[in-house]
Design a protein around this motif. Structure first.
Motif, PDB file in Angstrom:
ATOM      1  N   THR A 275      -4.982 -10.635 -16.164  1.00 45.93           N
ATOM      2  CA  THR A 275      -4.898 -11.691 -15.142  1.00 45.93           C
ATOM      3  C   THR A 275      -3.467 -12.054 -14.769  1.00 45.93           C
ATOM      4  O   THR A 275      -3.247 -12.895 -13.916  1.00 45.93           O
ATOM      5  CB  THR A 275      -5.639 -12.959 -15.606  1.00 45.93           C
ATOM      6  N   ASN A 276      -2.477 -11.414 -15.392  1.00 44.48           N
ATOM      7  CA  ASN A 276      -1.080 -11.730 -15.099  1.00 44.48           C
ATOM      8  C   ASN A 276      -0.458 -10.593 -14.284  1.00 44.48           C
ATOM      9  O   ASN A 276      -0.145  -9.528 -14.825  1.00 44.48           O
ATOM     10  CB  ASN A 276      -0.299 -11.923 -16.402  1.00 44.48           C
ATOM     11  N   PHE A 277      -0.264 -10.851 -12.994  1.00 45.49           N
ATOM     12  CA  PHE A 277       0.299  -9.844 -12.095  1.00 45.49           C
ATOM     13  C   PHE A 277       1.219 -10.524 -11.094  1.00 45.49           C
ATOM     14  O   PHE A 277       0.952 -11.637 -10.644  1.00 45.49           O
ATOM     15  CB  PHE A 277      -0.812  -9.085 -11.354  1.00 45.49           C
ATOM     16  N   MET A 278       2.301  -9.829 -10.747  1.00 47.15           N
ATOM     17  CA  MET A 278       3.234 -10.328  -9.753  1.00 47.15           C
ATOM     18  C   MET A 278       3.450  -9.211  -8.726  1.00 47.15           C
ATOM     19  O   MET A 278       3.983  -8.146  -9.035  1.00 47.15           O
ATOM     20  CB  MET A 278       4.556 -10.733 -10.401  1.00 47.15           C
ATOM     21  N   ILE A 279       3.006  -9.461  -7.490  1.00 49.10           N
ATOM     22  CA  ILE A 279       2.986  -8.437  -6.440  1.00 49.10           C
ATOM     23  C   ILE A 279       3.654  -9.018  -5.205  1.00 49.10           C
ATOM     24  O   ILE A 279       3.117  -9.928  -4.558  1.00 49.10           O
ATOM     25  CB  ILE A 279       1.536  -8.002  -6.137  1.00 49.10           C
ATOM     26  N   THR A 280       4.828  -8.509  -4.865  1.00 52.91           N
ATOM     27  CA  THR A 280       5.563  -9.083  -3.739  1.00 52.91           C
ATOM     28  C   THR A 280       6.515  -8.082  -3.101  1.00 52.91           C
ATOM     29  O   THR A 280       6.882  -7.065  -3.696  1.00 52.91           O
ATOM     30  CB  THR A 280       6.359 -10.327  -4.191  1.00 52.91           C
ATOM     31  N   LYS A 281       6.901  -8.360  -1.861  1.00 48.92           N
ATOM     32  CA  LYS A 281       7.869  -7.604  -1.063  1.00 48.92           C
ATOM     33  C   LYS A 281       7.416  -6.170  -0.784  1.00 48.92           C
ATOM     34  O   LYS A 281       8.240  -5.304  -0.456  1.00 48.92           O
ATOM     35  CB  LYS A 281       9.255  -7.598  -1.726  1.00 48.92           C
ATOM     36  N   ASN A 282       6.130  -5.919  -0.898  1.00 45.77           N
ATOM     37  CA  ASN A 282       5.609  -4.594  -0.599  1.00 45.77           C
ATOM     38  C   ASN A 282       5.209  -4.487   0.869  1.00 45.77           C
ATOM     39  O   ASN A 282       4.889  -5.480   1.517  1.00 45.77           O
ATOM     40  CB  ASN A 282       4.391  -4.305  -1.474  1.00 45.77           C
ATOM     41  N   THR A 283       5.189  -3.268   1.371  1.00 49.08           N
ATOM     42  CA  THR A 283       4.682  -2.995   2.706  1.00 49.08           C
ATOM     43  C   THR A 283       3.392  -2.202   2.581  1.00 49.08           C
ATOM     44  O   THR A 283       3.380  -1.109   2.011  1.00 49.08           O
ATOM     45  CB  THR A 283       5.702  -2.190   3.532  1.00 49.08           C
ATOM     46  N   PHE A 284       2.297  -2.774   3.074  1.00 45.39           N
ATOM     47  CA  PHE A 284       0.973  -2.171   2.991  1.00 45.39           C
ATOM     48  C   PHE A 284       0.522  -1.756   4.391  1.00 45.39           C
ATOM     49  O   PHE A 284       0.402  -2.613   5.276  1.00 45.39           O
ATOM     50  CB  PHE A 284      -0.038  -3.150   2.400  1.00 45.39           C
ATOM     51  N   THR A 285       0.249  -0.463   4.580  1.00 43.81           N
ATOM     52  CA  THR A 285      -0.133   0.018   5.907  1.00 43.81           C
ATOM     53  C   THR A 285      -1.339   0.939   5.817  1.00 43.81           C
ATOM     54  O   THR A 285      -1.304   1.962   5.101  1.00 43.81           O
ATOM     55  CB  THR A 285       1.025   0.790   6.571  1.00 43.81           C
ATOM     56  N   TYR A 286      -2.399   0.572   6.526  1.00 41.06           N
ATOM     57  CA  TYR A 286      -3.574   1.436   6.660  1.00 41.06           C
ATOM     58  C   TYR A 286      -3.613   2.036   8.055  1.00 41.06           C
ATOM     59  O   TYR A 286      -3.306   1.357   9.049  1.00 41.06           O
ATOM     60  CB  TYR A 286      -4.863   0.643   6.424  1.00 41.06           C
ATOM     61  N   GLY A 287      -4.033   3.308   8.122  1.00 46.13           N
ATOM     62  CA  GLY A 287      -4.229   3.936   9.410  1.00 46.13           C
ATOM     63  C   GLY A 287      -5.446   3.373  10.121  1.00 46.13           C
ATOM     64  O   GLY A 287      -6.369   2.836   9.493  1.00 46.13           O
ATOM     65  N   THR A 288      -5.466   3.538  11.417  1.00 48.30           N
ATOM     66  CA  THR A 288      -6.599   3.068  12.213  1.00 48.30           C
ATOM     67  C   THR A 288      -7.652   4.146  12.383  1.00 48.30           C
ATOM     68  O   THR A 288      -8.646   3.946  13.082  1.00 48.30           O
ATOM     69  CB  THR A 288      -6.128   2.591  13.590  1.00 48.30           C
ATOM     70  N   THR A 353      -0.190  -4.111   7.594  1.00 46.91           N
ATOM     71  CA  THR A 353      -0.611  -3.520   8.856  1.00 46.91           C
ATOM     72  C   THR A 353      -2.026  -2.970   8.701  1.00 46.91           C
ATOM     73  O   THR A 353      -2.270  -2.122   7.826  1.00 46.91           O
ATOM     74  CB  THR A 353       0.333  -2.371   9.282  1.00 46.91           C
ATOM     75  N   ASN A 354      -2.951  -3.487   9.491  1.00 41.25           N
ATOM     76  CA  ASN A 354      -4.358  -3.068   9.473  1.00 41.25           C
ATOM     77  C   ASN A 354      -5.015  -3.267   8.109  1.00 41.25           C
ATOM     78  O   ASN A 354      -5.893  -2.512   7.709  1.00 41.25           O
ATOM     79  CB  ASN A 354      -4.493  -1.593   9.907  1.00 41.25           C
ATOM     80  N   VAL A 355      -4.613  -4.304   7.414  1.00 42.96           N
ATOM     81  CA  VAL A 355      -5.225  -4.668   6.133  1.00 42.96           C
ATOM     82  C   VAL A 355      -6.346  -5.662   6.387  1.00 42.96           C
ATOM     83  O   VAL A 355      -6.162  -6.640   7.120  1.00 42.96           O
ATOM     84  CB  VAL A 355      -4.179  -5.272   5.178  1.00 42.96           C
ATOM     85  N   GLN A 356      -7.501  -5.437   5.763  1.00 48.79           N
ATOM     86  CA  GLN A 356      -8.617  -6.360   5.956  1.00 48.79           C
ATOM     87  C   GLN A 356      -8.495  -7.575   5.051  1.00 48.79           C
ATOM     88  O   GLN A 356      -8.614  -8.714   5.504  1.00 48.79           O
ATOM     89  CB  GLN A 356      -9.947  -5.649   5.697  1.00 48.79           C
TER      90      GLN A 356
END
Length: 400
Positions: A275-288, A353-356
C-alpha cells in the motif's frame, strides 16, 4: 543506517588498460542505495578490472576470481562491444561486497555489449549485494526473463536496453522474493516486450521492498508494463518515466501501465497487496488505436480468494461506494476491506494522454472463487496527491 551511494573514481590495478570509473555512476545520488566504495576524505581505492569479450568463459572460476578481488576494492567487469550469444545463463550467486562496488558494464557505449540467446534467462543475480549493471543490452529469443534479480540488496540497473524481446513469458527484468531490497532501475529503455498478458517490462514480485523505477522509457508491452506483485511488495517508487502504448503492438494491445496485483489460487489466499507507493512526474500515453478498454495508469488488482485480514471479494454495496462514494467512503472501503491506505498511495503530478482512469481497484473471480462483485472501480480521488518527490534524489530516497 543506510549508507551512501557515491561515484567511484579510481584506476585499474589489474588490467591490460586503465579504467576511469567516474562515468560508471555518472549522476549517482548521495543516500540512494548502499552501492558504494569509498567516502569523502578516504584514500582512493584501486579498482580491479576484468576485461571480457564474447569468447571469454564466464565460468565459476571467473566469478570466484571476481569475488576474491572485491575483498581489496571495487571491481569492474568490462564487456567489450559485440554480441554475446548465450547457450547458458550467466549466473552470479552469493556475490558482492558490503562496501566495494561490483560493476558489470561496457567501456562506454550504451548497448555496445548485446546479450541474446534461445534460453530461459540471460543474466541471473541471486543472493547478491552492491552490484551495478551498466550500459548492457538484452534482446532476442529469450523465453523467461532477459535479466533476473532475486534475494539481493543494493542493486542498480542503469542505462541498459531491453528491446525486442518477443518471446519472454514473464519479464524483461524480474525482481523477486522478500530478501530483495533497494533496487534501482534508472535511465533504461524498454521496448517491444512479450507475447501475452503474463509478460512485463519490470516484474517485481513476492515481497520485494524499495524498487525504484526512475527516468526510464517504456514503449509497447504485451502485459502490464511495471508490476509490484504480492505478498506485500511495497515501498515502490515510479518517478519521471515515459510510458507509451501505441495500440499497434501485436493484436492492438493497450495494457495497464503499473499494476499492484495478487493472485490467490488457494483458499484462504496467500498474497496481499502493498500500500506504500509514490508515483509522480511520469508521462502516460495511450494510442487511440487498438483496445481502449484498459487504459489505466495504476491498477490494484485481485484474482481469486481472500487472504487472512483482507476482503478483496467486496460486496456490490461496497463496490458502489468505492466507485461513486465520497473520499471518506472510498477510503473506508479501501482500508477496511482491501488493506489499502489512501493516504500512503501517493499519485500526482503526472501527464496523461488518452488515459481513462488514473488509479483503480479491479476484482476478478478465478481459481474457483465466487465473489459477489467483479469489475473496475476508480479510486483516483481517494489517493494522496501531496508529499510527492520533486527531485530524482528525493524519489530514490523516498522510503528510507
Amino acid at each position: 543506517m543506510k549508507k551512501t551511494l557515491l561515484a567511484v573514481i579510481a584506476f585499474s590495478a589489474l588490467s591490460l588498460t586503465s579504467c576511469n570509473k567516474k562515468d560508471s555512476l555518472n549522476g549517482s545520488l548521495d543516500g540512494s542505495l548502499n552501492l558504494q566504495s569509498e567516502k569523502g576524505g578516504a584514500a582512493t581505492m584501486a579498482t580491479t578490472t576484468f576485461n571480457v569479450t564474447p569468447t571469454t568463459s564466464l565460468n565459476t572460476t571467473f566469478w570466484s576470481n571476481v569475488q576474491s578481488a572485491l575483498a581489496t576494492g571495487p571491481v569492474d567487469v568490462v564487456f567489450a562491444d559485440g554480441t554475446y550469444t548465450r547457450t547458458a545463463t550467466i549466473t552470479l550467486a552469493n556475490m558482492g561486497h558490503a562496501t566495494n562496488l561490483l560493476t558489470l558494464k561496457t567501456a562506454s557505449t550504451v548497448g555496445g555489449a548485446v546479450f541474446t540467446g534461445s534460453i530461459a534467462t540471460l543474466l541471473y543475480l541471486n543472493t547478491c549485494q552492491n552490484i551495478q549493471v551498466l550500459r548492457l543490452k538484452f534482446t532476442g529469443p529469450v523465453t523467461g526473463y532477459a535479466m533476473r534479480i532475486s534475494n539481493s540488496q543494493d542493486m542498480a540497473v542503469e542505462n541498459c536496453i531491453f528491446k525486442d524481446l518477443p518471446d519472454v513469458g514473464y519479464g524483461a527484468l524480474g525482481v523477486h522474493y522478500p530478501l530483495t531490497n533497494r533496487v534501482l532501475v534508472r535511465n533504461c529503455t524498454f521496448e517491444n516486450v512479450g507475447y501475452d498478458s503474463h509478460a512485463h517490462m519490470i516484474y517485481g514480485a513476492y515481497g520485494i521492498q524499495r524498487l525504484s523505477v526512475v527516468n526510464n522509457t517504456f514503449k509497447d508491452c504485451s502485459g502490464a508494463f511495471v508490476r509490484f506483485r504480492g505478498d506485500l511488495s511495497d515501498k515502490g517508487v515510479v518517478y519521471n518515466n515515459t510510458f507509451t502504448s501505441t495500440g499497434t503492438y501485436l493484436t492492438g494491445l493497450n495494457p495497464v501501465f503499473i499494476e499492484i496485483p495478487v493472485f490467490n489460487d488457494v483458499d484462504p489466499g496467500d498474497e496481499r497487496m502493498g500500500t506504500n507507493f509514490m508515483i509522480t512526474k511520469n508521462t502516460f500515453t495511450y494510442g487511440t488505436v487498438g483496445s481502449q478498454t484498459t487504459r489505466f495508469n495504476v491498477v490494484f488488482h485481485s484474482t481469486g480468494f481472500n487472504p487472512p485480514g483482507r476482503t478483496y471479494l467486496i460486496s456490490t454495496a461496497d463496490a458502489a461506494l468505492l466507485s461513486g462514494g465520497t473520499v471518506t467512503q472510498k477510503r473506508s472501503v479501501m482500508s477496511g476491506m482491501l488493506g489499502l491506505d489512501g493516504n500512503e498511495i501517493r499519485f500526482g503530478g503526472n501527464t496523461n494522454t488518452n488515459v481513462q482512469y488514473n488509479v483503480v481497484y479491479r476484482c476478478w473471480n478465478g481459481y474457483g472463487s465466487a465473489g459477489p462483485w467483479t469489475g473496475v472501480a476508480s479510486i483516483g480521488t481517494a489517493v494522496n496527491a501531496s508529499g510527492l518527490a520533486t527531485t530524482e534524489a528525493a524519489a530514490i530516497n523516498y522510503y528510507p
